[in-house]
Design a protein around this motif. Structure first.
Motif, PDB file in Angstrom:
ATOM      1  N   PRO A 116      64.848  34.460  53.031  1.00 40.16           N
ATOM      2  CA  PRO A 116      63.424  34.169  53.169  1.00 40.16           C
ATOM      3  C   PRO A 116      62.723  35.057  54.196  1.00 40.16           C
ATOM      4  CG  PRO A 116      64.703  32.559  54.386  1.00 40.16           C
ATOM      5  CD  PRO A 116      65.698  33.429  53.670  1.00 40.16           C
ATOM      6  N   SER A 117      61.423  35.164  54.034  1.00 45.25           N
ATOM      7  CA  SER A 117      60.577  35.765  55.055  1.00 45.25           C
ATOM      8  C   SER A 117      60.576  34.873  56.296  1.00 45.25           C
ATOM      9  CB  SER A 117      59.149  35.896  54.523  1.00 45.25           C
ATOM     10  OG  SER A 117      58.220  36.140  55.571  1.00 45.25           O
ATOM     11  N   HIS A 118      60.556  35.497  57.473  1.00 46.90           N
ATOM     12  CA  HIS A 118      60.433  34.731  58.718  1.00 46.90           C
ATOM     13  C   HIS A 118      59.089  34.023  58.787  1.00 46.90           C
ATOM     14  CE1 HIS A 118      64.067  35.999  60.830  1.00 46.90           C
ATOM     15  NE2 HIS A 118      63.855  37.207  60.371  1.00 46.90           N
ATOM     16  N   TYR A 119      58.074  34.621  58.196  1.00 45.32           N
ATOM     17  CA  TYR A 119      56.719  34.102  58.329  1.00 45.32           C
ATOM     18  C   TYR A 119      56.327  33.146  57.211  1.00 45.32           C
ATOM     19  CZ  TYR A 119      56.476  37.785  61.769  1.00 45.32           C
ATOM     20  OH  TYR A 119      56.727  38.576  62.847  1.00 45.32           O
ATOM     21  N   PHE A 120      56.840  33.384  56.013  1.00 45.92           N
ATOM     22  CA  PHE A 120      56.540  32.540  54.859  1.00 45.92           C
ATOM     23  C   PHE A 120      57.867  32.219  54.170  1.00 45.92           C
ATOM     24  CE2 PHE A 120      52.896  35.304  55.642  1.00 45.92           C
ATOM     25  CZ  PHE A 120      51.884  34.363  55.795  1.00 45.92           C
ATOM     26  N   PRO A 121      58.579  31.192  54.639  1.00 44.08           N
ATOM     27  CA  PRO A 121      59.965  30.971  54.194  1.00 44.08           C
ATOM     28  C   PRO A 121      60.125  30.513  52.754  1.00 44.08           C
ATOM     29  CG  PRO A 121      59.285  29.295  55.788  1.00 44.08           C
ATOM     30  CD  PRO A 121      58.211  30.329  55.786  1.00 44.08           C
ATOM     31  N   ASP A 122      59.030  30.301  52.036  1.00 41.41           N
ATOM     32  CA  ASP A 122      59.179  30.062  50.595  1.00 41.41           C
ATOM     33  C   ASP A 122      59.115  31.364  49.805  1.00 41.41           C
ATOM     34  OD1 ASP A 122      56.371  30.342  51.108  1.00 41.41           O
ATOM     35  OD2 ASP A 122      55.937  29.391  49.179  1.00 41.41           O
ATOM     36  N   ARG A 123      58.942  32.488  50.476  1.00 40.48           N
ATOM     37  CA  ARG A 123      58.996  33.806  49.842  1.00 40.48           C
ATOM     38  C   ARG A 123      60.405  34.362  50.091  1.00 40.48           C
ATOM     39  NH1 ARG A 123      54.585  32.396  47.117  1.00 40.48           N
ATOM     40  NH2 ARG A 123      52.617  32.846  48.177  1.00 40.48           N
ATOM     41  N   VAL A 124      61.139  34.574  49.024  1.00 40.18           N
ATOM     42  CA  VAL A 124      62.570  34.895  49.132  1.00 40.18           C
ATOM     43  C   VAL A 124      62.875  36.139  48.304  1.00 40.18           C
ATOM     44  CG1 VAL A 124      64.906  34.053  48.646  1.00 40.18           C
ATOM     45  CG2 VAL A 124      63.168  32.468  49.518  1.00 40.18           C
ATOM     46  N   ALA A 125      63.577  37.100  48.905  1.00 39.99           N
ATOM     47  CA  ALA A 125      63.949  38.329  48.184  1.00 39.99           C
ATOM     48  C   ALA A 125      64.924  39.136  49.017  1.00 39.99           C
ATOM     49  CB  ALA A 125      62.721  39.179  47.882  1.00 39.99           C
ATOM     50  N   ILE A 201      50.866  43.491  38.452  1.00 38.00           N
ATOM     51  CA  ILE A 201      51.022  42.479  39.497  1.00 38.00           C
ATOM     52  C   ILE A 201      52.419  41.893  39.418  1.00 38.00           C
ATOM     53  CG2 ILE A 201      50.252  40.216  40.306  1.00 38.00           C
ATOM     54  CD1 ILE A 201      47.466  40.922  39.202  1.00 38.00           C
ATOM     55  N   ARG A 202      53.080  41.789  40.551  1.00 30.49           N
ATOM     56  CA  ARG A 202      54.356  41.088  40.634  1.00 30.49           C
ATOM     57  C   ARG A 202      54.211  39.956  41.655  1.00 30.49           C
ATOM     58  NH1 ARG A 202      58.958  43.949  38.718  1.00 30.49           N
ATOM     59  NH2 ARG A 202      58.300  44.718  36.665  1.00 30.49           N
ATOM     60  N   CYS A 203      54.295  38.722  41.169  1.00 35.77           N
ATOM     61  CA  CYS A 203      54.057  37.599  42.072  1.00 35.77           C
ATOM     62  C   CYS A 203      54.890  36.365  41.747  1.00 35.77           C
ATOM     63  CB  CYS A 203      52.577  37.233  42.089  1.00 35.77           C
ATOM     64  SG  CYS A 203      51.940  36.673  40.494  1.00 35.77           S
ATOM     65  N   VAL A 204      55.693  36.399  40.679  1.00 37.30           N
ATOM     66  CA  VAL A 204      56.452  35.225  40.261  1.00 37.30           C
ATOM     67  C   VAL A 204      57.814  35.214  40.945  1.00 37.30           C
ATOM     68  CG1 VAL A 204      57.463  34.001  38.296  1.00 37.30           C
ATOM     69  CG2 VAL A 204      55.253  35.143  38.056  1.00 37.30           C
ATOM     70  N   ALA A 209      60.694  42.665  43.379  1.00 37.27           N
ATOM     71  CA  ALA A 209      59.649  43.040  44.339  1.00 37.27           C
ATOM     72  C   ALA A 209      58.648  41.932  44.633  1.00 37.27           C
ATOM     73  CB  ALA A 209      58.896  44.295  43.911  1.00 37.27           C
ATOM     74  N   ALA A 210      58.671  40.825  43.882  1.00 32.91           N
ATOM     75  CA  ALA A 210      57.648  39.793  44.070  1.00 32.91           C
ATOM     76  C   ALA A 210      57.699  39.175  45.462  1.00 32.91           C
ATOM     77  CB  ALA A 210      57.800  38.706  43.010  1.00 32.91           C
ATOM     78  N   GLY A 211      58.881  38.954  45.989  1.00 33.09           N
ATOM     79  CA  GLY A 211      58.998  38.336  47.312  1.00 33.09           C
ATOM     80  C   GLY A 211      58.322  39.157  48.388  1.00 33.09           C
ATOM     81  N   GLN A 280      53.389  29.939  42.071  1.00 28.39           N
ATOM     82  CA  GLN A 280      54.438  30.455  41.203  1.00 28.39           C
ATOM     83  C   GLN A 280      55.342  31.472  41.896  1.00 28.39           C
ATOM     84  OE1 GLN A 280      51.403  33.592  38.956  1.00 28.39           O
ATOM     85  NE2 GLN A 280      52.819  32.398  37.758  1.00 28.39           N
ATOM     86  N   GLY A 281      54.954  31.881  43.083  1.00 25.86           N
ATOM     87  CA  GLY A 281      55.804  32.775  43.862  1.00 25.86           C
ATOM     88  C   GLY A 281      56.709  32.061  44.839  1.00 25.86           C
TER      89      GLY A 281
END
Length: 302
Positions: A116-125, A201-204, A209-211, A280-281
């Protein structure tokens, strides 16, 4: 000093629950260039040798990212180059890294693990550390330097050149890259059977790359991934395998970034208003994610 800087970045991430997330700003003059993948896992490659060499994505950008950087700096903007991996231990990459002042974030994702991102932990990649670096430094924009391929055999004719972008903040940056590639590179030195370049757009959740793009979007940072050259396309590879062609390509990326930076102060920035509201991301939106346990990931979708 670069590693001390990263330490402060990671500390800031750990304290995100009790501090404000850094936001990108239309007044920022900092461009972050991210060399994709790592030297141990270098990404896309040519199916065979071209002009006596095999091209590999990460290795190519180690050599030529500094050409992009110099274009940006000549226009009066700050520019830093980062890579998720560890510092090189052999030549010529030690020399490339020194010349370009590459900051290595020491998270090479040797097993392509998502985190996860340190700042937005629901964004994972995989590779999220580069987005967090850009967020921490309040970048004006971040451009992920990549190449693509569609298989392990040579192909001829057109390839689907594309610039990936984040949903809310990436339109103008992606358009600058797309139009510059069409005007100066595709079918103008690098043949592509008349086919141009698209933006996407990549956001799902779980999309490639979406994360990274979502995390930057949440912080108000325009972000784009350059995927306009295909290393399994013989014509693309032949163009990039010459020093002149590679430099022409890299300079075009730099000019596109400068075009964006000139208009950046006039562009409205979108920020994520509530990081506890899923979209959805968010991690868990994709079936693939629901099968995983990712330490530290915030599961907002149940």
């Amino acid at each position: 000093m670069r590693f001390l800087h990263l330490f402060f970045c990671l500390c800031a991430g750990a304290l995100v629950a009790c501090s404000q997330v850094p936001r990108g700003s239309h007044t920022s003059r900092l461009v972050v260039l991210d060399i994709g993948h790592s030297l141990t896992l270098p990404g896309a490659s040519t199916p065979g040798a071209v002009n006596g060499r095999v091209l590999r994505e990460c290795e190519f950008w180690h050599q030529y990212a500094n050409v992009v950087k110099q274009e940006v700096r000549r226009a009066g903007y700050r520019c830093v180059i980062v890579n998720r991996g560890n510092p090189p231990t052999s030549e010529p990459f030690i020399s490339y890294a020194k010349k370009s002042a590459i900051t290595y974030l020491r998270h090479p994702d040797t097993n392509a693990e998502r985190y996860p991102s340190h700042y937005f932990p629901d964004r994972v990649a995989s590779g999220m550390v580069s987005s967090d670096y850009a967020i921490y430094n309040r970048a004006a924009c971040v451009v992920f330097l990549h190449h693509n391929n569609s298989g392990d055999r040579w192909k001829t004719g057109a390839s689907p050149s594309v610039i990936l972008r984040n949903r809310y903040n990436g339109a103008e940056l992606a358009e600058a890259l797309r139009s510059t590639m069409e005007r100066d590179i595709l079918n103008h030195g690098m043949p592509n059977a008349g086919r141009g370049c698209q933006t996407e757009i990549r956001c799902v959740d779980a999309e490639r790359a979406a994360g990274w793009l979502n995390a930057c979007d949440d912080a108000g940072i325009p972000a784009a991934v350059v995927e306009s050259a295909f290393l399994d396309n013989r014509a693309h590879a032949s163009f990039l395998a010459t020093d002149a062609g590679a430099r022409t390509y890299a300079r075009a990326v730099g000019r596109a970034i400068v075009r964006f930076m000139h208009i950046s102060p006039t562009i409205h920035r979108h920020y994520r208003t509530d990081p506890d509201v899923p979209d959805q991301g968010s991690f868990g939106y994709a079936e693939e994610s629901r099968q995983l346990h990712v330490q530290g990931a915030k599961l907002l979708i149940r």
